[in-house]
Structures are given as structure tokens and as C-alpha cells.
Design a protein around this motif. Structure first.
Motif, short mmCIF file in Angstrom:
data_model
loop_
_atom_site.label_atom_id
_atom_site.label_comp_id
_atom_site.label_asym_id
_atom_site.label_seq_id
_atom_site.Cartn_x
_atom_site.Cartn_y
_atom_site.Cartn_z
N SER A 140 51.34 31.93 126.76
CA SER A 140 52.49 31.33 127.44
C SER A 140 52.40 29.81 127.41
O SER A 140 53.39 29.12 127.13
N LYS A 141 51.21 29.29 127.68
CA LYS A 141 51.00 27.84 127.64
C LYS A 141 51.20 27.30 126.22
O LYS A 141 51.75 26.20 126.03
N LEU A 142 50.77 28.07 125.24
CA LEU A 142 50.91 27.67 123.84
C LEU A 142 52.37 27.39 123.50
O LEU A 142 52.70 26.37 122.87
N TYR A 143 53.26 28.27 123.92
CA TYR A 143 54.67 28.08 123.57
C TYR A 143 55.34 26.99 124.42
O TYR A 143 56.37 26.45 124.03
N PRO A 153 54.22 15.65 117.53
CA PRO A 153 53.27 16.67 117.04
C PRO A 153 51.81 16.31 117.30
O PRO A 153 50.98 17.20 117.47
N ILE A 154 51.49 15.00 117.32
CA ILE A 154 50.11 14.60 117.59
C ILE A 154 49.70 15.02 119.00
O ILE A 154 48.61 15.54 119.23
N ARG A 155 50.61 14.81 119.98
CA ARG A 155 50.31 15.24 121.34
C ARG A 155 50.16 16.75 121.41
O ARG A 155 49.28 17.27 122.10
N ASP A 159 46.88 18.70 122.76
CA ASP A 159 46.92 19.67 123.86
C ASP A 159 46.41 21.05 123.42
O ASP A 159 45.76 21.77 124.20
N LEU A 160 46.72 21.44 122.17
CA LEU A 160 46.23 22.72 121.66
C LEU A 160 44.71 22.73 121.58
O LEU A 160 44.05 23.72 121.92
N GLY A 182 44.67 16.79 115.28
CA GLY A 182 44.48 16.29 116.63
C GLY A 182 43.35 15.28 116.68
O GLY A 182 42.58 15.15 115.73
N PRO A 183 43.22 14.56 117.79
CA PRO A 183 42.12 13.60 117.93
C PRO A 183 40.77 14.30 117.85
O PRO A 183 40.65 15.49 118.15
#
Length: 471
Positions: A140-143, A153-155, A159-160, A182-183
Motif C-alpha cells: 500500500s505504501k509502495l503505491y 522520480p529521484i525522491r 523513499d523506496l 536512489g541516493p
């Protein structure tokens, strides 16, 4: 990944499941998240880490060597173990299979014929219900995070990574460049293992997932992660394609002596006030170069010319472009610096001449300011031509002298093999060997018209080059 509550040993010690250990007993502590029945010949591709393979043996190869590799592949894929059904379709298990399982501490189990695989599956599902609930919450959080796919998209990638405690990087297989990532994680460890997955929307992009051992993503979550990242990558690729198409159209206009609107949106404001250069690249390398400079968002105009692929770049970007093309393994040559964009077609022609005359041993060549004339006009010009064309073959050592004399004799005899061999007092095979060495050293081939022209210029310039300097 939340810690599962079930191990392989729990399954073995549950008497109602009728399952015993055949090999790999040292791995009974492996955690089990799920179980799948699979009879395909490559089950390791269809199951994820911490999942138990259940089979009646149709996927198990017959020979000892193949059985050994079969166990190795399951272990490399991170599976919890394999439960073999006691069925007539199960081939004889060899000592190779059992020894490999023991060496890898990979549990090989035998389930009796009265125990349905569904019973094992239900047991695991009940025991890991809490973990599965947590995975649904994470899904749920993923979507929710997917809403950033278009605008940030970087954020989204950041977050992923935080949500799943993995490192994510999308790579372009054509150029080897990173499209989106991602970082770097603060707790990145050299012990992290990586897995590579194709994205659904573009066959030339792959997602690399770096995971801590024992904390691998489940296949349930992974398939959704791929979908969400694919949306962000497709958005990025659409932008890259639009930018490359605009740049190619602008380059075409500039070569036709028209100054298109918006050129500074790609090259940068005032970027060519200090001059520009054209870079020639082999036509077959054009698609890779175009994709590469577009992914890297280099401030260049890129497109196909009449006889090569071309880049038009601000002169100040020379070193950056050179380094980038070298990184992706593309050979190129640059013109001298021009200041008026109306001269772009002349810069392109000059770059192509430099590229055509450069040896294949050179990854990059610059216009050296040497006029291509039939007769050199000064000793300085003669030296420049000789050094540019012959390179180390202009040396005074015996090997260089011998090969240089062979080349000049071959040219003066109008490339006639018999006359050249006779003049040098050598066999034709020796002449062939020397010409091959000349090609290795200079990157130029006497069989190429362009290379032969360069050699002829060096031959004409040699007397001036070799004469002693006046004191």
C-alpha cells in the motif's frame, strides 16, 4: 523484510507433514516465507529467496553433474530448500546431488506420498500470516510513493530504498549508463548481493537490486516494485527521446546554415560564445552515442550526417565529451574551434577528415592544425605530419627504422610486392609480416585509401623531419 517465524526445521519436525531430511541438514535453520510447486526445468527463475520449492521430480535432471548444478542454482537463487515428493516420477538421487546439498547446507527434503503439497503450503501460510500482512501494508505504501514517479522520480527511488532497505539502480544495457537511481544508502555494505531484473516497458533497461544477505525482497513485493519503477523510467525515457529528437532537428538546421530557435535550451545560454567544435563518430556507433549523450544530458546537438554521426558541442565542453565517449567505448575525432554557427558544415567536414585519417588505435583525435597539402611548407609542418601519422614508428631505434624503411620502399615502389621485396632483399611473407606490424603500431592500413594517403604525406615529409636542426 520482517523476520519470518518459520524455518525448514519447523517443517521437518511437524510430524503431520511426513517430511524428512535427505541432505543439507546444516541448513535447517533457513527461514521460509512461502512455498511453490514447480515442475519447469529452471525453477530457480520462478521462485524468490526464502521460498521452498516443492516438486515430484519432473524438474530434477537425471545425471549426477546436472543434479549438482541444479542444487547450486537453487542455492544461488536464495531458496530455503527443496521438498521432493515421493513419487514414481522422481529420478534417482545421485551422490553428486546429496554431496552438493551438504556442502552448501541446502536442505533437500523427502515428503511421503500421502502428504499433499497443499498441506505444506497451508502450514507456511498460517505461520507467516503476520509477515504477509506486513507485506500488504508495504505494498500500500509502495503505491503511495508511485505518485512521485512522474514529477520527482529521484525522491520516489529514495523513499523506496528507505521502505525496503535495499539499493535500487536502473541501468541502460546499450551504454552501461545509469538512467535512474536512489541516493547511496548510509549503511551500504560490501556484503550486499545484487540481482538484475528486466523492466516490463523497455528491453534495454535493467533494475539492479542490492540486498543485505537474509533480507532479500520477496517475489510478491518485487513484481510491484518493478511496475512502479518502470513508470518512472518510461517517463524519463520519453523525456530523453524528445530531447534527442529536438537536438537532431537543430543540428540538421545548423548544418543547412539556419539558426534554429531554442538552441540554447540544449547547449546552454551563451555556451558557444567561446566557439564550438564538431565531433565525428562512426555511423554504426551513432545509436549508442545518441542514447548515451541523451541519458547523460550532455549539452550537445547530436544526429546523423551524410557520412558519419556528428556532435556539435561548445568548445568548453571538449574534455567532458571526450571523457564521456571514451567511457562508453566510442572512437571519435574533433574539428578545430569555429566561432560562427554558419560554418558548422565546414567544421563537420573537418571532423570527418580527422576521423578518417586517424588510426584505429586512437580512441580520440583532435584537429592538430596541420594543413593537408601535397608538399609541406616548413620543417615544423613536416614534423607535425610525420609524428601524427607515424607515431612511434618515427623513432630512431632499429625496429622502427626497419619498419619505416619497409613502408617507404613499399610506397616508392607503388605498392608492388615483388619489387618491394627485391629492393629490401626479403621474402614476400616477411614483407607481409612487416606491413602487419606497421598497422599494429600506427593503426593505419596500407590497404585503406585514406591511410595510404596519410602514409604518402609522411613519406614526402620525412626528409625535412629527419634533417638535422641548424645550430
Amino acid at each position: 523484510m520482517d523476520k519470518p517465524v518459520l524455518t525448514v526445521n519447523d517443517l521437518v519436525t511437524t510430524q503431520s507433514l511426513g517430511t524428512k531430511v535427505l541432505a543439507g541438514a546444516a541448513g535447517l535453520g533457513r527461514e521460509v516465507l512461502w512455498a511453490h510447486s514447480c515442475e519447469l526445468s529452471d525453477p530457480h527463475k520462478w521462485l524468490a529467496p526464502h521460498e521452498l520449492l516443492m516438486t515430484v521430480g519432473l524438474c530434477v535432471p537425471a545425471s549426477g553433474g546436472e543434479q549438482r548444478e541444479f542444487i547450486a542454482e537453487l542455492d544461488r537463487a536464495g531458496l530455503a530448500g527443496i521438498a521432493l515428493g515421493d513419487h514414481s516420477s522422481l529420478p534417482s538421487l545421485t551422490s553428486d546431488l546429496l554431496d552438493e546439498a551438504d556442502a552448501r547446507a541446502f536442505p533437500v527434503l523427502l515428503t511421503n506420498s500421502t502428504t499433499p503439497f497443499a498441506a505444506i503450503g497451508r502450514t507456511i501460510a498460517a505461520a507467516t500470516a503476520t509477515t504477509q500482512t506486513m507485506q500488504v501494508l508495504k505494498l500500500s505504501k509502495l503505491y503511495q510513493l508511485a505518485t512521485y514517479a512522474r514529477d520527482n522520480p529521484i525522491r520516489m527511488m529514495d523513499d523506496l530504498q528507505t521502505l525496503f532497505q535495499v539499493r535500487l539502480s536502473v541501468m541502460d544495457t546499450q551504454t552501461g549508463l545509469v538512467i535512474l537511481e536512489g541516493p547511496t544508502l548510509a549503511d551500504t555494505s560490501t556484503s550486499m548481493r545484487s540481482r538484475l531484473y528486466s523492466l516490463p516497458g523497455d528491453t534495454e533497461t535493467k533494475l539492479r537490486v542490492f540486498e543485505h544477505p537474509g533480507e532479500e525482497l520477496s517475489s510478491f513485493l518485487l513484481i510491484h516494485i518493478l511496475q512502479v519503477i518502470d513508470m518512472a523510467v518510461n517517463q524519463r525515457l520519453r523525456f530523453i527521446r524528445r530531447r534527442s529528437e529536438r537536438g537532431a532537428a537543430m543540428l540538421s538546421s545548423v548544418l543547412d546554415e539556419h539558426l534554429p530557435d531554442g538552441i540554447e535550451s540544449i547547449l546552454g545560454a551563451g555556451a558557444i560564445s567561446g566557439g564550438f567544435q564538431c565531433v565525428a563518430i562512426a555511423t554504426e556507433d551513432g545509436p549508442t552515442a545518441l542514447r548515451g549523450v541523451s541519458i547523460a544530458a550532455l549539452p550537445v546537438l547530436a544526429g546523423f550526417g551524410r557520412s558519419s554521426f556528428l556532435l556539435l558541442m561548445p568548445e568548453q565542453r571538449h574534455d567532458e565529451v571526450r571523457s564521456f565517449l571514451n567511457k562508453i567505448g566510442i572512437r571519435a575525432a574533433a574539428s578545430s574551434t569555429y566561432v560562427d554557427l554558419r560554418d558548422a558544415k565546414y567544421a563537420a567536414e573537418e571532423a570527418l577528415r580527422v576521423f578518417s585519417s586517424a588510426g584505429t588505435n586512437k580512441q580520440w583525435d583532435d584537429f592538430a592544425g596541420v594543413p593537408i597539402s601535397l608538399l609541406t611548407r616548413s620543417r615544423k609542418e613536416a614534423c607535425a605530419i610525420v609524428e601524427q601519422v607515424l607515431g612511434s614508428l618515427a623513432g630512431a631505434d632499429a625496429k622502427s627504422s626497419t619498419l619505416r624503411d619497409t613502408l617507404f620502399t613499399f610506397i616508392s615502389n607503388d605498392r608492388r610486392w615483388n619489387e618491394t621485396s627485391a629492393a629490401l632483399g626479403i621474402h614476400r611473407q616477411t614483407l607481409s609480416y612487416r606491413l602487419a606490424k606497421i598497422k599494429d603500431i600506427t593503426g593505419r592500413d596500407v590497404g585503406s585509401s585514406a591511410d595510404l594517403s596519410a602514409f604518402w604525406l609522411a613519406f614526402q615529409a620525412w626528409p625535412s623531419y629527419s634533417e638535422p636542426l641548424l645550430g
